[in-house]
Design a protein around this motif. Structure first.
Motif, mmCIF file in Angstrom:
data_model
loop_
_atom_site.group_PDB
_atom_site.id
_atom_site.type_symbol
_atom_site.label_atom_id
_atom_site.label_comp_id
_atom_site.label_asym_id
_atom_site.label_seq_id
_atom_site.Cartn_x
_atom_site.Cartn_y
_atom_site.Cartn_z
ATOM 1 N N ILE A 55 39.112 38.407 50.984
ATOM 2 C CA ILE A 55 37.973 38.665 50.104
ATOM 3 C C ILE A 55 38.436 39.402 48.848
ATOM 4 C CG2 ILE A 55 35.766 39.881 49.898
ATOM 5 C CD1 ILE A 55 35.344 39.426 52.883
ATOM 6 N N THR A 56 39.303 40.384 49.034
ATOM 7 C CA THR A 56 39.844 41.142 47.900
ATOM 8 C C THR A 56 40.590 40.224 46.938
ATOM 9 O OG1 THR A 56 40.072 43.131 49.254
ATOM 10 C CG2 THR A 56 41.374 43.023 47.237
ATOM 11 N N ASN A 57 41.419 39.341 47.482
ATOM 12 C CA ASN A 57 42.183 38.417 46.634
ATOM 13 C C ASN A 57 41.260 37.493 45.850
ATOM 14 O OD1 ASN A 57 44.546 39.526 47.565
ATOM 15 N ND2 ASN A 57 44.971 37.902 49.045
ATOM 16 N N HIS A 58 40.175 37.079 46.499
ATOM 17 C CA HIS A 58 39.242 36.198 45.789
ATOM 18 C C HIS A 58 38.571 36.947 44.644
ATOM 19 C CE1 HIS A 58 36.766 32.552 45.545
ATOM 20 N NE2 HIS A 58 35.803 33.369 45.163
ATOM 21 N N TYR A 59 38.139 38.167 44.903
ATOM 22 C CA TYR A 59 37.542 38.975 43.835
ATOM 23 C C TYR A 59 38.529 39.155 42.675
ATOM 24 C CZ TYR A 59 33.473 40.549 46.610
ATOM 25 O OH TYR A 59 32.296 40.627 47.317
ATOM 26 N N SER A 60 39.793 39.355 42.999
ATOM 27 C CA SER A 60 40.789 39.629 41.954
ATOM 28 C C SER A 60 40.962 38.449 41.007
ATOM 29 C CB SER A 60 42.135 39.987 42.588
ATOM 30 O OG SER A 60 42.706 38.860 43.235
ATOM 31 N N PHE A 61 40.596 37.255 41.469
ATOM 32 C CA PHE A 61 40.744 36.057 40.644
ATOM 33 C C PHE A 61 39.661 35.998 39.568
ATOM 34 C CE2 PHE A 61 41.137 31.615 39.533
ATOM 35 C CZ PHE A 61 42.461 31.311 39.791
ATOM 36 N N TYR A 62 38.506 36.654 39.805
ATOM 37 C CA TYR A 62 37.371 36.502 38.890
ATOM 38 C C TYR A 62 36.893 37.799 38.245
ATOM 39 C CZ TYR A 62 37.159 31.912 41.054
ATOM 40 O OH TYR A 62 37.484 30.660 41.494
ATOM 41 N N LEU A 63 37.213 38.935 38.827
ATOM 42 C CA LEU A 63 36.766 40.202 38.264
ATOM 43 C C LEU A 63 37.872 40.814 37.415
ATOM 44 C CD1 LEU A 63 34.925 41.742 41.353
ATOM 45 C CD2 LEU A 63 34.009 40.256 39.557
ATOM 46 N N ARG A 64 37.488 41.429 36.295
ATOM 47 C CA ARG A 64 38.457 41.979 35.351
ATOM 48 C C ARG A 64 38.108 43.423 35.014
ATOM 49 N NH1 ARG A 64 40.627 38.385 37.029
ATOM 50 N NH2 ARG A 64 41.400 36.450 36.064
ATOM 51 N N ASP A 65 39.105 44.163 34.559
ATOM 52 C CA ASP A 65 38.889 45.540 34.123
ATOM 53 C C ASP A 65 37.816 45.579 33.029
ATOM 54 O OD1 ASP A 65 40.867 46.320 35.825
ATOM 55 O OD2 ASP A 65 42.415 46.577 34.293
ATOM 56 N N GLY A 66 37.008 46.622 33.062
ATOM 57 C CA GLY A 66 35.980 46.804 32.032
ATOM 58 C C GLY A 66 34.677 46.098 32.316
ATOM 59 N N MET A 67 34.602 45.331 33.388
ATOM 60 C CA MET A 67 33.364 44.625 33.722
ATOM 61 C C MET A 67 32.318 45.576 34.295
ATOM 62 S SD MET A 67 34.265 40.956 35.488
ATOM 63 C CE MET A 67 34.615 39.491 34.508
ATOM 64 N N SER A 68 31.054 45.141 34.214
ATOM 65 C CA SER A 68 29.965 45.831 34.912
ATOM 66 C C SER A 68 29.566 44.955 36.093
ATOM 67 C CB SER A 68 28.781 46.050 33.980
ATOM 68 O OG SER A 68 28.316 44.821 33.457
ATOM 69 N N VAL A 69 29.492 45.567 37.284
ATOM 70 C CA VAL A 69 29.253 44.810 38.517
ATOM 71 C C VAL A 69 28.072 45.398 39.272
ATOM 72 C CG1 VAL A 69 30.209 44.182 40.774
ATOM 73 C CG2 VAL A 69 31.666 44.087 38.737
#
Length: 673
Positions: free
Chosen positions: A181-195
């Motif tokens: 799950i972490t690896n999948h998130y890392s593919f689409y989430l970037r620094d500076g985003m609001s989540v």
């Protein structure tokens, strides 16, 4: 002689096999080997079948299991284009072009209820079982216990209370699953985003190096969210408390959604949602244009003992493959084309337990799989940007559709039917009336709230769409209470007014249904204006119907009564109903001056418009069918290419090692999908 079934023959042959020698089951008793002296195992590793020997049981059962596995492998092959497989995270299983949906929301309310709620409902109404009804001779009463109707006894399952009472019970994912799950998130989430995280608890499974600008958690237990180091703030919200067709019913949550987020994540939560469509609607509103919603979930066998009481019926009854498609449908039926790039992933660890409904021996292996991690999956999509004006690429119809993405009440079927009609109406208006029409699109739910009560056999979906488009396309239609009430009276959904709709209905009884719909769409917008002159025009119309028909009958004695009513009502409506055009007296003088030839010409011209409209609709339907056929052929071609590539290529890229390696068929690594 008793005839053996195939399974009986298989068992008999297996029982008469010993040491690699097959014994004839129909030989005399003295030639058989007593079963009590040697037990034959069906396991490939059985010591009773030495290396190099063959067993009839293996000969029969082995190919059967192999065939099952081959069929399962075909089902598990990714339905995605090559470009998608290259550009997306590992594990892509269902590409954006592979989904196919029914025209309307396919689930009833019971599908998302919990066992305790279903049991209480059954106990409260024991005759809800069709078999019990049949045995007792009692028939269900009209309107009783409609599908999806909420329990009227009160809330049987309090989500917030349940999770608060179980706050000490942690999900505790297997490290291998959490890593996926972490690896999948890392593919689409970037620094500076609001989540925005829905269903937040003690762990968000985000990459440790990810530096978000804002990460707000929405969950049921404050203490769990306070233990989550990833969250910058949090709020307790009951995601199962909603406003039907709108979204989550919580003021604080609504304010959060207005902030605009780059991503919404919701891990291991859809299995507990009573109203997923409303939750996904709220999520769409919370996202910025282009923002992504990522929904990871685990296999149904991940933690049944811990949270069984909270699981909904759909989670208990559906397979893992079905869960992916059901999750995808939540996107489709929440905002439709307002989502884009809908994709499904199988991110299960390589040695994960695999659900195999086609394998009858699968349950025998369950104990061996206890140390294996559970499966894990993701469904995700992005919020499509809403065009501010008509775009050349999407055209007027695309612009109109974008304004209907989030309208409640309308099913996808209705939107597809009404959009092209609205587009044609839009193009016929001047710029000022076009703006007014766009503002009035919000009245479509009010219209359809009445139309869905109509008999679809007498009042087809196509006729419903035409009425809705004609009403919204009229600059004077605002969807106010007076207009909606008069529409209902005109449709027969409410007792007709004695001074207007009762005489109109009686005097136009011979008209064809589609012609009545056209007349209704012209009359309804004239109500509710509060203008005395308009009220006088409505009175002039209803009082002028009978004398108008009488004049036409006298001038055209051979004209059919249905045509008399069609011609007379539309001539009167076009001249008298709009204030400032003609008074009733002026209309009478004009009508009296027309000859039989003039009236026949007007009628022919009117009917030609109807034929043109039919031809346009037929052409539209043919174009849509051709497009659906093209998409289907493209999908089949992609799958065929993927299958061919999988069978032929010897060396492929292994995303786990980052190297080119031999494929599984040559003894190399197992394919990642």
């Amino acid at each position: 002689m008793t005839r053996l079934t195939p399974l009986g023959a298989m068992a008999l042959t297996a029982a008469c096999t010993s040491g690699g020698v097959t014994v004839n089951a129909f030989a005399p008793p003295s030639s058989t080997i007593p079963l009590s002296k040697k037990t034959i195992s069906l396991s490939p590793s059985s010591s009773s079948s030495p290396a190099g020997t063959s067993s009839t049981s293996l000969y029969i059962i082995g190919p059967m299991i192999r065939k099952m596995r081959e069929n399962q492998d075909k089902k598990n092959m990714p339905m995605a284009a090559g470009d998608e497989l290259k550009n997306e995270a590992p594990g892509l299983r269902v590409g954006a072009g592979a989904w196919k949906w029914p025209p309307i929301w396919p689930y009833d309310g019971n599908f998302f209820k919990r066992r305790v709620e279903l049991d209480a409902k059954a106990n409260a109404n024991p005759m809800s079982n069709p078999m019990q009804q049949m045995m007792s001779g009692n028939l269900p009463k009209s309107g009783d216990d409609e599908e999806g109707e909420e329990d009227k006894e009160g809330v049987l399952f309090d989500s917030v209370k349940y999770w608060a009472d179980n706050s000490e019970v942690m999900t505790e994912l297997d490290e291998r699953v959490a890593e996926k799950i972490t690896n999948h998130y890392s593919f689409y989430l970037r620094d500076g985003m609001s989540v925005l995280e829905l269903g937040a608890a003690e762990n968000s499974y985000l990459p440790s190096t990810l530096k978000l600008n804002k990460h707000i958690g929405v969950g049921a237990v404050q203490s769990q969210m306070e233990a989550n180091p990833s969250l910058t703030s949090s709020a307790v919200v009951d995601l199962n408390k909603v406003i039907d067709d709108e979204g989550v019913d919580n003021a604080q949550f609504t304010e959060l959604c207005n902030e605009g987020f780059d991503a919404v994540i919701m891990a291991n939560t859809i299995d507990f949602l009573n109203h997923p469509r409303e939750v996904f609607r709220s999520s769409w509103r919370a996202l910025k244009p282009g923002g992504i919603m990522i929904v990871p979930f685990l296999a149904k066998d991940a933690y049944p003992e811990k949270f069984d009481e909270a699981f909904t019926k759909q989670w208990r009854d559906m397979t893992d493959d079905q869960h992916m498609w059901v999750a995808g449908s939540f996107f489709q039926f929440s905002a439709g084309e307002g989502w884009e790039g809908l994709q499904g992933f199988d991110i299960s660890p390589e040695n994960a337990r695999k659900e195999d409904p086609s394998n009858p021996l699968a349950k025998l292996q369950q104990n061996k799989d206890d140390d294996k991690p559970c499966g894990a999956f993701v469904v995700q999509a992005r919020k499509k940007s809403t065009p501010e004006e008509v775009d050349e690429a999407d055209g007027v119809e695309g612009f109109i559709k974008s304004r209907m993405w989030m309208l409640p009440t309308l099913e996808d079927r209705d939107k597809k039917l009404v959009a092209p009609r609205l587009a044609r109406a839009y193009e016929s208006l001047d710029e000022e009336d076009q703006d007014r029409m766009v503002q009035h699109l919000g009245s479509l739910p009010k219209i359809y709230a009445s139309l869905i009560k109509m008999d679809q056999f007498a009042f087809t979906f196509s006729m419903q769409a035409q009425l809705a488009a004609d009403l919204v396309g009229d600059p004077d239609f605002e969807g106010n209470d007076a207009q909606v009430n008069n529409m209902k009276m005109g449709l027969g959904l409410r007792k007709p007014s004695a001074n207007f709709w009762a005489p109109v209905g009686r005097l136009t009884a011979a008209m064809a249904p589609e012609d009545k719909v056209n007349l209704l769409a012209y009359i309804v917008p004239r109500f509710g204006s509060g203008d005395d002159v308009q009220e006088e025009a409505l009175e002039a119309f209803v009082s002028g119907l009978e004398p108008t028909f009488a004049v036409i009958r006298s001038k055209c004695p051979s004209m059919k009564e249905s045509d008399v009513q069609l011609l007379g009502s539309e001539l009167l409506a076009s001249e008298v109903l709009i204030p400032g055009r003609s008074t009733r007296e002026e209309f009478a003088i004009w009508l009296g001056a027309l000859s039989e030839v003039d009236l026949e010409f007007i009628l022919t011209k009117r009917k030609s418009f109807k034929e043109e409209a039919k031809q346009q609709l037929t052409s539209f339907q043919e174009e849509r069918e051709a497009e659906e056929k093209r998409v289907k052929e493209r999908r089949e071609k992609i799958q065929e290419q993927v299958m061919t590539a999988r069978e032929n290529r010897k060396v492929i890229f292994n995303p786990r090692t980052g190297k080119m390696e031999e494929a599984e068929k040559k003894g190399g690594f197992k394919l990642p999908f």
